[in-house]
Design an enzyme around this catalytic site. Sequence first.
Site, PDB file in Angstrom:
ATOM      1  N   ASP A 131       0.847  -1.203   0.000  1.00 32.29           N
ATOM      2  CA  ASP A 131       0.000   0.000   0.000  1.00 32.29           C
ATOM      3  C   ASP A 131       0.877   1.246   0.000  1.00 32.29           C
ATOM      4  O   ASP A 131       2.020   1.212   0.452  1.00 32.29           O
ATOM      5  CB  ASP A 131      -0.849   0.078   1.276  1.00 32.29           C
ATOM      6  CG  ASP A 131      -1.791  -1.081   1.431  1.00 32.29           C
ATOM      7  OD1 ASP A 131      -2.138  -1.689   0.420  1.00 32.29           O
ATOM      8  OD2 ASP A 131      -2.172  -1.351   2.592  1.00 32.29           O
TER       9      ASP A 131
HETATM   10  N1  URA Z   1      -1.104  -5.923   3.967  1.00 28.69           N
HETATM   11  C1  URA Z   1      -1.596  -4.668   3.960  1.00 28.69           C
HETATM   12  O1  URA Z   1      -2.635  -4.403   4.556  1.00 28.69           O
HETATM   13  N2  URA Z   1      -0.929  -3.728   3.303  1.00 28.69           N
HETATM   14  C2  URA Z   1       0.233  -3.951   2.649  1.00 28.69           C
HETATM   15  O2  URA Z   1       0.823  -3.045   2.056  1.00 28.69           O
HETATM   16  C3  URA Z   1       0.735  -5.269   2.662  1.00 28.69           C
HETATM   17  C4  URA Z   1       0.034  -6.232   3.346  1.00 28.69           C
END
Ligand code: URA
Length: 235
Positions: free
Chosen positions: A102
């Site tokens: 993310d």
């Molecule tokens: N899980 C998440 O919620 N975000 C990420 O970036 C990776 C794994």
Amino acid sequence: MRLNKFLSNSGVASRRKSDDLISQGKVRVNGKTVTEFGTIINEKKDKVEVEGKAVCLPSSFVYIKLNKPKGYACTANDEKGRKTIYELVKCEERLFSVGRLDYDTEGLIILTNDGDFANKIAHPKYAIEKEYKVNIEGEIKESELAVMRKGAVVEGEKMPSAKVKFLSYENGITKLSVVIDEGQNRQVRRMFEAIGKDIKQLKRIRIGGVKLGGIKRGDYRDLTPEELDMLVRGK
Ligand code: URA
């Protein structure tokens, strides 16, 4: 070489999705649309196009591990005009990430121009472990950890189980280690949302046997042959 393998190696899509593109008539070989799954091409001579765009194999493969800082998107062209991880890596080759993080997540990302490798490693069948360090505000109860270990229910959907370990509680912050072997969208954040906790910091520190190690934020380096080998063997 089979056409779907050629498309996957070139980074167009996984072999299965390449078969979909072929059956949808989106792929042309030497100017002719092909719709047969098993089509064999001569990768040195034949001209392959997907939706009118020429596709070719990379001249050599590149495998990089990057320490993604928070505030970078993992898309090549971010629709919101945000900074992307591709601005951090100087490479002539067209790279893509093996899975994504993310915008607000930091840590280990593997980048490559080897589409077949990327599709294989990201495939749920390989179930490669991903380890995260998670910081949350306040304390966490053993019963809440148990919910995540069993598989939290998020909006009626049961999340895959996770290995969750309490690391420390200091100055109002709980630190945890979370290991998952699937890579569903926002999986770790959703697990914590399910128990009503907001993540303050999320950092990926390991993919299979490849650790983030001491790479500084925004820096990267090539994977060693040993690291690459571990991933290819599903470790
Ligand atoms: N899980 C998440 O919620 N975000 C990420 O970036 C990776 C794994």
